[in-house]
Design an enzyme around this catalytic site. Structure first.
Site, PDB file in Angstrom:
ATOM      1  N   ASP A  73       0.856  -1.175   0.000  1.00  0.00           N
ATOM      2  CA  ASP A  73       0.000   0.000   0.000  1.00  0.00           C
ATOM      3  C   ASP A  73       0.896   1.232   0.000  1.00  0.00           C
ATOM      4  OD1 ASP A  73      -1.727   2.046   0.528  1.00  0.00           O
ATOM      5  OD2 ASP A  73      -2.352   1.316   2.485  1.00  0.00           O
ATOM      6  N   ARG A 127       5.399   1.521  10.017  1.00  0.00           N
ATOM      7  CA  ARG A 127       5.313   2.782   9.268  1.00  0.00           C
ATOM      8  C   ARG A 127       6.406   3.709   9.792  1.00  0.00           C
ATOM      9  NH1 ARG A 127      -1.288   3.674   8.515  1.00  0.00           N
ATOM     10  NH2 ARG A 127      -1.618   1.696   7.430  1.00  0.00           N
ATOM     11  N   GLN A 142      -3.935  -3.939  12.728  1.00  0.00           N
ATOM     12  CA  GLN A 142      -5.319  -3.656  12.354  1.00  0.00           C
ATOM     13  C   GLN A 142      -5.996  -4.887  11.775  1.00  0.00           C
ATOM     14  OE1 GLN A 142      -4.777  -0.311   9.685  1.00  0.00           O
ATOM     15  NE2 GLN A 142      -4.754  -1.605   7.879  1.00  0.00           N
ATOM     16  N   ASP A 262     -14.103   7.633   6.452  1.00  0.00           N
ATOM     17  CA  ASP A 262     -13.489   7.293   7.734  1.00  0.00           C
ATOM     18  C   ASP A 262     -14.570   7.178   8.799  1.00  0.00           C
ATOM     19  OD1 ASP A 262     -10.947   7.379   6.648  1.00  0.00           O
ATOM     20  OD2 ASP A 262     -10.546   9.430   7.298  1.00  0.00           O
ATOM     21  N   GLU A 275     -10.304   8.611  14.963  1.00  0.00           N
ATOM     22  CA  GLU A 275     -10.563   7.684  13.857  1.00  0.00           C
ATOM     23  C   GLU A 275     -10.339   6.244  14.280  1.00  0.00           C
ATOM     24  OE1 GLU A 275      -8.389   6.303   9.802  1.00  0.00           O
ATOM     25  OE2 GLU A 275      -8.581   8.480  10.044  1.00  0.00           O
ATOM     26  N   SER A 278     -10.733   3.268   8.378  1.00  0.00           N
ATOM     27  CA  SER A 278     -10.778   3.865   7.047  1.00  0.00           C
ATOM     28  C   SER A 278     -11.192   2.767   6.077  1.00  0.00           C
ATOM     29  CB  SER A 278      -9.405   4.427   6.673  1.00  0.00           C
ATOM     30  OG  SER A 278      -9.387   4.870   5.337  1.00  0.00           O
TER      31      SER A 278
END
Length: 375
Positions: A73, A127, A142, A262, A275, A278
């Site tokens: 991604d 990340r 996630q 979101d 949040e 998504s």
């Protein structure tokens, strides 16, 4: 989720000042093992609810993919992936995925799922370029899910029905935790749908985060439709999206653009929107080409994954990711994401947090913290 990191401050990743004041925060869970049990209950309950509500089956997922496959991604297109070369295969570049947005779509083809059925994975990633703050970590966990749909299902109503199933999974999970641990529920039974296009018209001078705060403070739970793409002035409409997973250019019947969004809730402890997920209907061949061209990366059409989409090998899908640690942070009423996951954070901030009674998992336990000393 947009970062909360404040670059104007020397310790810009700390929670809001009101949380750090005396009496501003007290952890719900004092016992570490009780906290771990609550984390497990939150994650397992949410996963089971997701599988039931939107017809998913759990599958295993990769820890890394080859750079040349195009399966990683690209997020906003500028982040660096964690990369390594296998010892015996120099020149082979393997990347730890940012998410499984593309891989999942291939997996639906691989497992041969029919329309209406989908998969969910327990994804773990890195990340390296994320700002590290009280809601963001370098470590990503996630529930990455993806579901096959028909071309006729590529519409806003199908998206909304899927969102309702996901929100019910979240709502029911909070009910289980509140009943077991004896604290008050925060989530309304029903969520509200809103669009970035309408909010820009209503609050043209507000920032995206300010618009989210206005909505969430009022409604407590919102699905914010239309993420990615540019406004007429060339600025981001509302946050960024990579060009090759969500569809953010298709015009909806309401006149706005985008079949994605979101899932946001109001976090009363942090006093801001928060949040949890998504998601969106994914690009078809036509929208993929348009979005690649808009983002000036037409060369991606030559990647293996993109070729499979363009030639019709990959199915039409809807999918997204639900942050496990982020959801646990909200559900367990924690001030910092490091309270619910073993991560790495600015050692100076860890020290401040410890003095304020906010203890991060595995960190700040030693005078010279081993997690901060490696070079």
């Amino acid at each position: 989720m947009a970062t909360n990191f404040d670059r104007t401050q020397p310790l810009g990743g700390l929670p809001p000042k009101h949380v750090l004041e005396d009496g501003g925060y007290e952890a719900k869970f004092k016992n570490r093992l009780e906290l771990e049990e609550a984390l497990t209950l939150c994650k397992t309950t949410l996963e089971e609810n997701l599988k039931k509500n939107i017809n998913l089956v759990r599958v295993s997922a990769p820890m890394f993919v080859t750079r040349s496959s195009g399966f990683n991604d690209n997020l906003n297109g500028v982040e660096r992936p964690a990369t390594f070369e296998p010892r015996d295969f120099p020149g082979t570049h393997l990347e730890v995925p940012f998410s499984l947005a593309k891989w999942k779509r291939w997996a639906l083809h691989y497992y041969g799922l029919e329309p209406g059925k989908g998969i969910v994975t327990d994804f773990r990633g890195l990340r390296c370029d994320d700002d590290v703050d009280f809601t963001h970590s370098l470590y990503v966990d996630q529930f990455d899910w993806e579901k096959v749909l028909t071309p006729e299902d590529r519409n806003i109503e199908y998206l909304k029905e899927t969102v309702k199933g996901i929100y019910k999974a979240v709502y029911d999970t909070e009910q289980v935790l509140c009943n077991k641990y004896g604290y008050e529920s925060l989530l309304p039974e029903e969520l509200v749908f809103a669009t970035s296009d309408d909010m820009i018209k209503e609050y043209p001078h507000a920032t995206p985060k300010e618009r989210e705060n206005i909505l969430c403070k009022k409604h407590k739970a919102v699905f914010f439709i239309g993420i990615g793409g540019l406004k007429e002035d060339g600025e981001l409409r509302h946050d960024g999206r990579a060009p090759d997973y969500d569809d953010w250019i298709t015009q909806r019947p309401d006149g706005g653009y985008g079949l994605n969004g979101d899932l946001l809730v109001w976090n009363p402890l942090l006093q801001q929107s928060f949040e949890l997920s998504s998601m969106g209907i994914r690009v078809n061949p036509e929208t993929l080409i348009k979005q690649l061209d808009l983002c000036k990366v037409p060369e991606r059409r030559n990647f293996v994954w993109h070729k499979m989409l363009l030639d019709g090998t990959l199915p039409q899908t809807i999918g997204g990711g639900i942050g496990q640690s982020r959801t646990c942070q909200f559900m367990l009423r924690c001030a910092h994401i490091g309270e619910v996951q073993h991560g790495w954070y600015n050692p100076k901030e860890v020290d401040v947090l410890k003095k304020k009674g906010i203890n991060l998992l595995g960190l700040g336990e030693f005078e010279a913290d081993p997690a901060a000393m490696s070079q």
